[in-house]
Design a protein around this motif. Structure first.
Motif, PDB file in Angstrom:
ATOM      1  N   LEU A 184      24.774  38.238-100.818  1.00 19.97           N
ATOM      2  CA  LEU A 184      23.748  39.172-101.279  1.00 19.97           C
ATOM      3  C   LEU A 184      24.056  39.654-102.691  1.00 19.97           C
ATOM      4  CD1 LEU A 184      21.228  40.860-100.371  1.00 19.97           C
ATOM      5  CD2 LEU A 184      22.828  42.615 -99.614  1.00 19.97           C
ATOM      6  N   SER A 185      23.237  39.253-103.633  1.00 20.66           N
ATOM      7  CA  SER A 185      23.376  39.754-105.008  1.00 20.66           C
ATOM      8  C   SER A 185      22.445  40.961-105.106  1.00 20.66           C
ATOM      9  CB  SER A 185      22.952  38.672-105.997  1.00 20.66           C
ATOM     10  OG  SER A 185      21.566  38.445-105.880  1.00 20.66           O
ATOM     11  N   ASP A 189      15.912  37.462-104.651  1.00 20.21           N
ATOM     12  CA  ASP A 189      15.876  36.371-103.688  1.00 20.21           C
ATOM     13  C   ASP A 189      16.751  36.563-102.442  1.00 20.21           C
ATOM     14  OD1 ASP A 189      14.227  35.187-105.544  1.00 20.21           O
ATOM     15  OD2 ASP A 189      15.851  34.094-106.503  1.00 20.21           O
TER      16      ASP A 189
HETATM   17  P1  ATP Z   1      19.078  36.443-106.362  1.00 22.23           P
HETATM   18  O1  ATP Z   1      17.682  36.898-106.708  1.00 22.23           O
HETATM   19  O2  ATP Z   1      19.344  36.444-104.912  1.00 22.23           O
HETATM   20  O3  ATP Z   1      20.136  37.116-107.172  1.00 22.23           O
HETATM   21  P2  ATP Z   1      18.936  34.380-108.295  1.00 22.23           P
HETATM   22  O4  ATP Z   1      17.660  33.650-108.386  1.00 22.23           O
HETATM   23  O5  ATP Z   1      19.253  35.444-109.269  1.00 22.23           O
HETATM   24  O6  ATP Z   1      19.098  34.918-106.801  1.00 22.23           O
HETATM   25  P3  ATP Z   1      21.527  33.301-108.729  1.00 22.23           P
HETATM   26  O7  ATP Z   1      21.899  34.517-109.461  1.00 22.23           O
HETATM   27  O8  ATP Z   1      21.787  31.957-109.296  1.00 22.23           O
HETATM   28  O9  ATP Z   1      20.019  33.250-108.314  1.00 22.23           O
HETATM   29  O10 ATP Z   1      22.228  33.346-107.305  1.00 22.23           O
HETATM   30  C1  ATP Z   1      22.000  32.382-106.340  1.00 22.23           C
HETATM   31  C2  ATP Z   1      22.503  32.915-105.016  1.00 22.23           C
HETATM   32  O11 ATP Z   1      23.927  33.126-105.087  1.00 22.23           O
HETATM   33  C3  ATP Z   1      21.938  34.296-104.689  1.00 22.23           C
HETATM   34  O12 ATP Z   1      20.682  34.208-104.091  1.00 22.23           O
HETATM   35  C4  ATP Z   1      22.990  34.831-103.769  1.00 22.23           C
HETATM   36  O13 ATP Z   1      22.834  34.301-102.470  1.00 22.23           O
HETATM   37  C5  ATP Z   1      24.280  34.287-104.382  1.00 22.23           C
HETATM   38  N1  ATP Z   1      24.859  35.297-105.307  1.00 22.23           N
HETATM   39  C6  ATP Z   1      24.670  35.388-106.631  1.00 22.23           C
HETATM   40  N2  ATP Z   1      25.344  36.440-107.145  1.00 22.23           N
HETATM   41  C7  ATP Z   1      25.962  37.042-106.113  1.00 22.23           C
HETATM   42  C8  ATP Z   1      26.806  38.192-105.968  1.00 22.23           C
HETATM   43  N3  ATP Z   1      27.126  38.956-107.004  1.00 22.23           N
HETATM   44  N4  ATP Z   1      27.253  38.511-104.747  1.00 22.23           N
HETATM   45  C9  ATP Z   1      26.917  37.749-103.684  1.00 22.23           C
HETATM   46  N5  ATP Z   1      26.143  36.670-103.756  1.00 22.23           N
HETATM   47  C10 ATP Z   1      25.656  36.317-104.931  1.00 22.23           C
END
Ligand code: ATP
Ligand code: MG
Length: 401
Positions: A184-185, A189
């Motif tokens: 979970l970021s 998404d």
């Molecule tokens: P999101 O909207 O979920 O941040 P995103 O389109 O910004 O996705 P990315 O930043 O490339 O895409 O991240 C892809 C996926 O990697 C994320 O959807 C999440 O599942 C994981 N992820 C990214 N950053 C983190 C974080 N800081 N902690 C945990 N998981 C992460």
């Protein structure tokens, strides 16, 4: 005539044997939890239907809460009647009069699962339709588009009647498919990916990487708030917050800039996989959508996925951003995700990440550094928070009861 129970129809009726029992048990448990503050309601579950006996409780609030429980295909406030024709007619009429306004049209729909009942479906429709027409002045039938549809379910133990069928949330009961770790970021998404996974019956725990002091308390709070939205749906979510600064700094020093994103992702995945093992999960969920950003090309996924053979579930893989945003709005996470605070990946983002990284290359770059102790340390220093839901949603179905 007041409704005295709620009749629940299960989704995915094809489920058989042991799975079906597990499904029903989980659903019953989830419903019990959501309705725990209602005194003396009873929940009866059979293979085909579940019933919530209201015992005088406020049905409108119960209906409202049932709408978001996964594993329910549809449900109806209902009355139970003995399978005696006169009693059934009396009940049908009383129920209809309560739910109908002069000038409205109607039809009868019958579901006859008791194949021994002395009348067949068409005959039941006809008999009860005539009974209503005889007793309600000016009433008209409209088979195609009735204002009131009186549904009669003739089951083995009794008959049930209702004038209302409410769409359920569908999916499978949370917990019936096992446990997975959601990466979970703070973005749009990943909460949506978590929601869709729960809808498919997964129990989730969230893992978030943060890099203080480069990421602030407010970005951590954002993730806590997102987790709370998910907890609202499942009843509680454990959030693992992983300190990632040390590793990110090491990556900056040891990996060529255009591969730092790939290695960052690989290490996040390795750490998440370690936490998964400790927590007995069987899969990892991400919010990746094919081609959305540099790290989400197929080549990138191939290079990142190299570090584990644990199943990676990517519920959004084929979805467009607009479709994802629609769901984020529905589940009320969009505004939280849109708060501007930085994420650990945005802080360290390279100016030109490789869109087509290669496995052999990234392996080679990483081979000079022993990441194991850092991974172990990060896992050891995880902050684990159990996040509970806050309040329930507002009432919408007052007029039914
Ligand atoms: P999101 O909207 O979920 O941040 P995103 O389109 O910004 O996705 P990315 O930043 O490339 O895409 O991240 C892809 C996926 O990697 C994320 O959807 C999440 O599942 C994981 N992820 C990214 N950053 C983190 C974080 N800081 N902690 C945990 N998981 C992460
Ligand atoms: Mg992101």
């Amino acid at each position: 005539m007041n409704y005295d129970r709620i009749l629940i129809r299960y989704g995915e009726l094809s489920l058989k044997g042991k799975n079906r029992k597990l499904f029903i048990d989980k659903l019953k448990k989830n419903i019990k939890r959501v309705l725990r503050d209602f005194e003396n309601i009873q929940i009866e579950a059979s293979r085909e239907r579940m019933f919530i006996l209201l015992n005088g409780n406020d049905g409108s609030e119960i209906v409202n809460r049932l709408k978001s429980i996964f594993g329910i295909q549809s449900f109806s406030p209902a009355v139970k009647v003995e399978k005696d024709l006169e009693k059934m007619k009396e009940t049908a009429l009383a129920l209809f009069q309560k739910n109908y306004k002069p000038g409205q049209t109607f039809k009868i729909t019958t579901k006859r699962s008791d194949k021994n009942f002395f009348m067949r479906t068409n005959e039941i429709n006809h008999t009860f339709g005539s009974h209503l027409l005889q007793n309600v002045e000016g009433l008209k039938v409209n088979v195609k588009n009735p204002d009131v549809n009186l549904l009669i379910e003739v089951r083995h133990e009794a008959a049930y009647m209702t004038c209302e069928t409410i769409q359920g949330a569908g999916g499978l009961p949370i917990g019936s498919s096992g446990k997975a770790m959601l990466m979970l970021s703070g973005g749009i998404d990943s909460p949506v990916a978590g929601y869709l996974s729960m809808k498919r019956g997964l129990n989730i725990e969230a893992v978030h990487f943060y890099s203080p002091p480069f990421t602030s308390e407010r970005s951590k709070q954002k993730v806590i708030d997102l987790t709370e939205k998910l907890a609202q749906i499942s009843g509680g979510v454990t959030l693992h917050i992983v300190p990632f600064t040390e590793i990110q700094q090491l990556i900056q020093q040891t990996i060529p800039e255009n591969y730092s994103m790939t290695t960052t992702r690989r290490l996040m995945l390795r750490i998440t996989d370690e936490i998964r093992k400790k927590r007995d999960g069987l899969a990892i969920i991400t919010g990746e959508s094919l081609g959305q950003v540099a790290s989400q090309t197929l080549e990138s996924m191939y290079a990142i996925n190299d570090v584990t053979n644990t199943p990676i579930i990517r519920p959004l893989i084929t979805m467009d951003k607009t479709e994802i945003i629609d769901i984020a709005c529905d589940i009320d996470t969009f505004d939280i995700s849109n708060r501007p605070y930085e994420d650990c990946c945005t802080v360290f983002v390279p100016s030109s990440p490789k869109t087509k990284p290669r496995r052999d290359k990234v392996r080679h770059f990483e081979s000079n550094t022993d990441y194991e102790p850092l991974i172990a340390r990060a896992v050891e220093n995880v902050e684990k928070i159990r996040i509970k839901p806050q309040s329930s949603k507002q009432e919408l179905f007052e007029d039914l009861f």
